[in-house]
Design a protein around this motif. Sequence first.
Motif: not given
Length: 311
Positions: A79-88, A278-293
């Motif tokens: 996660d980029f942000a939210g409880k499981q993301g951020g600078g930490r 099973s997608t239960q991640s939301s942009y509104g909660r900061g649950q978006y992520r960087l990825g690559f292919t």
Amino acid sequence: MKRSIILFSFVAVSLGAMAQKTTTDNKGSAADSLLNSMSADDNKGPIVIAKSSRYVLSQSTETIKKNNLNFLVIHRFGDFAGKQGGGRLYYGLDDVADVYIGFEYGISDNLNIDIGRSTIGGLADLELKYAALHQSNDGSPFAVTLIGETGFRPYGANFTKTTDRFSYFGQAIIAHSFSPGNALQIAPSFVRNNTPIPFEPGNDLDFFALSSTLRLKLTKHSGFIIDYAHSFSSYQHTKGNGFSDPLGFGYEVETGGHVFTINVTNARAVNEITYLSSTQSSYGRGQYRLGFTISRMFDFNGHKKEKKEDK
């Protein structure tokens, strides 16, 4: 482990670039022809709609040509942000949501067999992909590609018998290139899980879904992608269940024999079976992520040397 996978991916691409074959004509290798033929819509033959077989979430209508092998590494960070993301967690870069490693092989120009494995659930998949119809200037205005996939989860505590570990996916991809490098596709799908994913009481075992993808040309060798999917599972849309529709944005660039896509999406999973279920991640909660292919072609056709004609 995460660093090893990333390092392996880039080493494989580098070795592939060094091993790339060239021909004596101006068309380049068979592997490059798939990537460089976006301008082919001036011809009477099939129009190549996509630069590679994958977008952000969805697959494209393109198939791997006969005796070519496409090596794929698809990575989702945390996660980029939210409880499981951020600078930490360095905005998700210190975490891994999913990693998919797969191979796509061309049995013929129109039929592929694909195998791969995802980190989430240890899902191993076997897929057949068939290009049933090609878009062309003197024929069909759109392309149709059919996908049939079986997924198997060898690990997990929620399975009482072997058949419970299987999932199935079917999809028809319908695409149209409205100008070189610009394309739109829709893809009705069907998902069947012998055990509900996630394992929650009342969750649907099977459901329909619809995906749509837009690719816009930026330069001759790059493009911008918007990729969206909607599930028609009644359980997912029950109020309070926390499910979200997968949505991704990507920047795609072609460099020689491989295609690199960097993207942002709220979907943690790479495989269609899993992210549609099973997608239960939301942009509104900061649950978006960087990825690559990373997509790298290898050509096993071989190139016969032209015999010199006697004068």
